[in-house]
Scaffold this active site. Sequence first.
Site, mmCIF file in Angstrom:
data_model
loop_
_atom_site.group_PDB
_atom_site.id
_atom_site.type_symbol
_atom_site.label_atom_id
_atom_site.label_comp_id
_atom_site.label_asym_id
_atom_site.label_seq_id
_atom_site.Cartn_x
_atom_site.Cartn_y
_atom_site.Cartn_z
ATOM 1 C CE LYS A 181 21.274 28.759 -11.876
ATOM 2 N NZ LYS A 181 20.095 28.501 -11.034
ATOM 3 C CE LYS A 227 16.842 26.321 -7.749
ATOM 4 N NZ LYS A 227 15.592 27.074 -8.011
ATOM 5 C CD GLU A 269 20.859 28.642 -7.640
ATOM 6 O OE1 GLU A 269 19.688 28.996 -7.895
ATOM 7 O OE2 GLU A 269 21.792 29.442 -7.487
ATOM 8 N N GLY A 270 21.178 24.029 -8.838
ATOM 9 C CA GLY A 270 20.485 23.558 -10.021
ATOM 10 C C GLY A 270 19.557 24.633 -10.569
ATOM 11 C CB ALA A 271 17.827 25.259 -13.449
ATOM 12 N N GLY A 272 15.364 25.429 -11.040
ATOM 13 C CA GLY A 272 14.020 24.957 -10.740
ATOM 14 C C GLY A 272 14.051 23.765 -9.809
#
Length: 236
Positions: free
Chosen positions: A37, A15, A112-115
């Site tokens: 982020k 990502k 950007e997200g996480a996972g």
Amino acid sequence: MNGLLVTGTDTGIGKTIVAGGLAGALRERGIDAGVCKPLQSGHLTVDPEGDAARLQALAGVDDPLDLICPYSFEEPLAPLVAMRRAGVSLTLREIEAAYRTIADRHSFVIVEGAGGLAVPYAENSLVADVAVRLRLPLLLVARPNLGTVNHTILTVEYARQRGIEVIGVILSGLGSGPIGVAEETNPGLIEEWARVPVLGTVPWLGERFEASAVRRTIAECVQLETIMSRFQLKAI
């Protein structure tokens, strides 16, 4: 606000490379793209090995790291777990405020997200709730090899259930393993069954990579014109 949220079918899927490289490639075309982020676990914001620092370098922005990523936790856990173990409580309100700080500085923002989309992110919130709250469509990053069709379809269908638009899929890391029939046929299967376009396939770039090489690779391998058209971004 004009922007998109980059999520993945898994953690460690690429990502950051896609989000930062895409922002950098757009900036090289004269588009004022920023990166965000809001919350990071696994590295503190100032850590050069962390996602926030990599996003900053890949995008080529001069925004301070603490604006790109105001909340970070050192333990490599789901953000909500890392946050609670650090004795911190964050809600979507703080996440939205972090995004808007960056959005006020740029005409287009890549978050950007996480996972993945269903990762617990903040109090009472998944990554999907962030997309809903910020009213951002998704760009989904998936791996190119066997099994990715299932993971991609599940993520796309969940996004649709939540009322989130998926603008497309980017396959990331082609060549990190053998390339066979699965890798050759997965893009077509994803488009057929998930009913979303595959906007590009990014090759494996190794553990270490130069920001300029990533931006060049994204420009060559991703359908930038399609993304620019979707968001009415005009190159200079």
